[in-house]
Design a protein around this motif. Structure first.
Motif, PDB file in Angstrom:
ATOM      1  N   ALA A  69       0.830  -1.204   0.000  1.00  0.00           N
ATOM      2  CA  ALA A  69       0.000   0.000   0.000  1.00  0.00           C
ATOM      3  C   ALA A  69       0.864   1.253   0.000  1.00  0.00           C
ATOM      4  CB  ALA A  69      -0.937  -0.009   1.206  1.00  0.00           C
ATOM      5  N   LEU A  70       1.976   1.208   0.705  1.00  0.00           N
ATOM      6  CA  LEU A  70       2.901   2.350   0.714  1.00  0.00           C
ATOM      7  C   LEU A  70       3.534   2.552  -0.655  1.00  0.00           C
ATOM      8  CD1 LEU A  70       4.627   1.745   4.168  1.00  0.00           C
ATOM      9  CD2 LEU A  70       3.204   3.712   3.561  1.00  0.00           C
ATOM     10  N   LEU A  71       3.875   1.451  -1.309  1.00  0.00           N
ATOM     11  CA  LEU A  71       4.476   1.546  -2.644  1.00  0.00           C
ATOM     12  C   LEU A  71       3.513   2.144  -3.663  1.00  0.00           C
ATOM     13  CD1 LEU A  71       6.573  -1.729  -2.914  1.00  0.00           C
ATOM     14  CD2 LEU A  71       7.422   0.600  -3.252  1.00  0.00           C
ATOM     15  N   GLU A  72       2.219   1.973  -3.449  1.00  0.00           N
ATOM     16  CA  GLU A  72       1.235   2.599  -4.330  1.00  0.00           C
ATOM     17  C   GLU A  72       1.316   4.121  -4.271  1.00  0.00           C
ATOM     18  OE1 GLU A  72      -2.717  -0.210  -4.743  1.00  0.00           O
ATOM     19  OE2 GLU A  72      -2.636   1.227  -3.101  1.00  0.00           O
ATOM     20  N   ALA A  73       1.674   4.632  -3.094  1.00  0.00           N
ATOM     21  CA  ALA A  73       1.554   6.074  -2.860  1.00  0.00           C
ATOM     22  C   ALA A  73       2.867   6.830  -2.802  1.00  0.00           C
ATOM     23  CB  ALA A  73       0.799   6.300  -1.547  1.00  0.00           C
ATOM     24  N   ALA A  74       3.950   6.189  -2.351  1.00  0.00           N
ATOM     25  CA  ALA A  74       5.218   6.882  -2.109  1.00  0.00           C
ATOM     26  C   ALA A  74       6.158   6.766  -3.303  1.00  0.00           C
ATOM     27  CB  ALA A  74       5.877   6.306  -0.865  1.00  0.00           C
ATOM     28  N   ASP A  75       7.215   7.564  -3.260  1.00  0.00           N
ATOM     29  CA  ASP A  75       8.255   7.453  -4.279  1.00  0.00           C
ATOM     30  C   ASP A  75       9.111   6.217  -4.030  1.00  0.00           C
ATOM     31  OD1 ASP A  75       9.877   8.422  -6.515  1.00  0.00           O
ATOM     32  OD2 ASP A  75      11.411   8.799  -4.993  1.00  0.00           O
ATOM     33  N   ARG A  76       9.477   6.019  -2.760  1.00  0.00           N
ATOM     34  CA  ARG A  76      10.298   4.872  -2.385  1.00  0.00           C
ATOM     35  C   ARG A  76       9.885   4.358  -1.016  1.00  0.00           C
ATOM     36  NH1 ARG A  76      14.627   4.326  -5.681  1.00  0.00           N
ATOM     37  NH2 ARG A  76      15.074   6.093  -7.046  1.00  0.00           N
ATOM     38  N   VAL A  77      10.133   3.073  -0.782  1.00  0.00           N
ATOM     39  CA  VAL A  77       9.868   2.464   0.519  1.00  0.00           C
ATOM     40  C   VAL A  77      11.098   1.654   0.929  1.00  0.00           C
ATOM     41  CG1 VAL A  77       8.464   0.825   1.834  1.00  0.00           C
ATOM     42  CG2 VAL A  77       7.371   2.347   0.177  1.00  0.00           C
ATOM     43  N   VAL A  78      11.567   1.911   2.138  1.00  0.00           N
ATOM     44  CA  VAL A  78      12.648   1.133   2.732  1.00  0.00           C
ATOM     45  C   VAL A  78      12.059   0.401   3.928  1.00  0.00           C
ATOM     46  CG1 VAL A  78      14.923   1.181   3.802  1.00  0.00           C
ATOM     47  CG2 VAL A  78      14.357   2.840   2.006  1.00  0.00           C
ATOM     48  N   ALA A  79      12.075  -0.923   3.900  1.00  0.00           N
ATOM     49  CA  ALA A  79      11.477  -1.726   4.967  1.00  0.00           C
ATOM     50  C   ALA A  79      12.574  -2.385   5.793  1.00  0.00           C
ATOM     51  CB  ALA A  79      10.553  -2.789   4.379  1.00  0.00           C
ATOM     52  N   VAL A  80      12.462  -2.285   7.109  1.00  0.00           N
ATOM     53  CA  VAL A  80      13.433  -2.878   8.032  1.00  0.00           C
ATOM     54  C   VAL A  80      12.779  -4.068   8.716  1.00  0.00           C
ATOM     55  CG1 VAL A  80      14.929  -2.478  10.012  1.00  0.00           C
ATOM     56  CG2 VAL A  80      14.467  -0.600   8.403  1.00  0.00           C
TER      57      VAL A  80
END
Length: 300
Positions: A69-80
């Motif tokens: 869902a974050l990838l739909e909206a943001a430019d980039r996602v970094v998951a830890v």
């Protein structure tokens, strides 16, 4: 913003199938409760006001419900992600369900408490379903280490959400409330029921919004010095500040002097003070006796 298909997000059947394939069973030790409702993760993203130019860091992505869902909206996602199996599987899930955004996703396989730098551009937002058992230390650590994070939205146990967002005078106002307010303006941003998780927790969850603000500017005390006062005040929260801060100041009279100098009643309790007042107390801490004086005193 991406125009992904609705079924790119994970539903209940997808979550259980992924977990079965990976041999994953959510553990209480790591506070794992996976979100299985696509509407909930989209609501979280909307509430977080994620923008197309945001670099979002997510803590504890699990099987990837919120990540997608974050990838739909943001430019980039970094998951830890700390879990070996989940960390190994998430990039493949992203590539399979959202291939056009896969190059905008990065996985950091680590304990979030140990992360001191992140790959790519500095994060501008933190959005996460935080494990209940480590929510507060993880949140405060990330806010401290990554000052580029402007906006944060976390889903935590409802009780923790209440504590983080509590104002002075509230019975649940305490150390998390004050320390979070050092970095951010904090408010409750909604409630989440139990049925959107697998397994369903035995507590409700809450959303907390934290927007970065200037650190209290009326103080020359460092954050560490201010937090030392906060910790001392709430370690014995039923005592007056004169008594609770006696160890911190060196004596009860010294604590009273610091409180009076800061414009705070020595009879007040920690739960009544703002972060600015804690900073003022730290600023007025009495100087420690000189080594020579201490030596002379011990020789008498």
């Amino acid at each position: 913003m991406s125009t992904t298909e609705p079924d790119a997000l994970l539903g209940p059947a997808d979550i259980r199938e992924l977990a079965a394939t990976l041999g994953v069973r959510p553990t209480k030790q790591r506070g794992q409760n996976f979100v299985i409702d696509a509407n909930t993760v989209r609501r979280i993203v909307r509430t977080a006001e994620v923008r197309p130019d945001d670099v979002v860091v997510e803590i504890g992505p699990g099987l990837g419900s919120l990540t997608l869902a974050l990838l739909e909206a943001a430019d980039r996602v970094v998951a830890v992600e700390i879990d070996d199996v989940l960390a190994g599987a998430l990039p493949a899930t992203v590539a399979a369900r959202m291939p056009e955004r896969a190059d905008r996703f990065t996985l950091v396989h680590s304990d979030a408490m140990l992360v001191r730098e992140l790959p790519g551009p500095p994060p501008t937002a933190l959005v996460a379903n935080l494990p209940y058992n480590v929510a507060v230390p993880v949140l405060l650590t990330m806010l401290d280490r990554f000052p580029s994070i402007e906006r944060t939205l976390v889903m935590v146990q409802a009780e923790v959400a209440d504590r983080l967002a509590a104002a002075p005078g509230n019975k649940v106002y305490g150390v998390p409330s004050v320390k979070a307010n050092w970095y951010t303006d904090v408010k409750r941003a909604g409630s989440i029921g139990r049925k959107v998780f697998w397994p369903a927790p035995n507590v409700d969850s809450g959303l907390v919004s934290l927007v970065r603000r200037a650190e209290p500017v009326a103080t020359t005390a460092s954050k560490a010095e201010v937090f030392a006062v906060v910790d001392a005040a709430f370690a014995q929260r039923r005592k007056t500040l004169r008594a609770a801060l006696s160890g911190w100041a060196g004596s009860a009279p010294a604590a009273e002097a610091a409180l009076v100098a800061a414009g705070v009643s020595p009879q007040a309790r920690g739960e009544a003070l703002t972060v600015e007042e804690f900073a003022a107390i730290a600023e007025n801490k009495p100087a420690a006796p000189a080594a020579a004086d201490q030596a002379a005193g011990s020789a008498e």
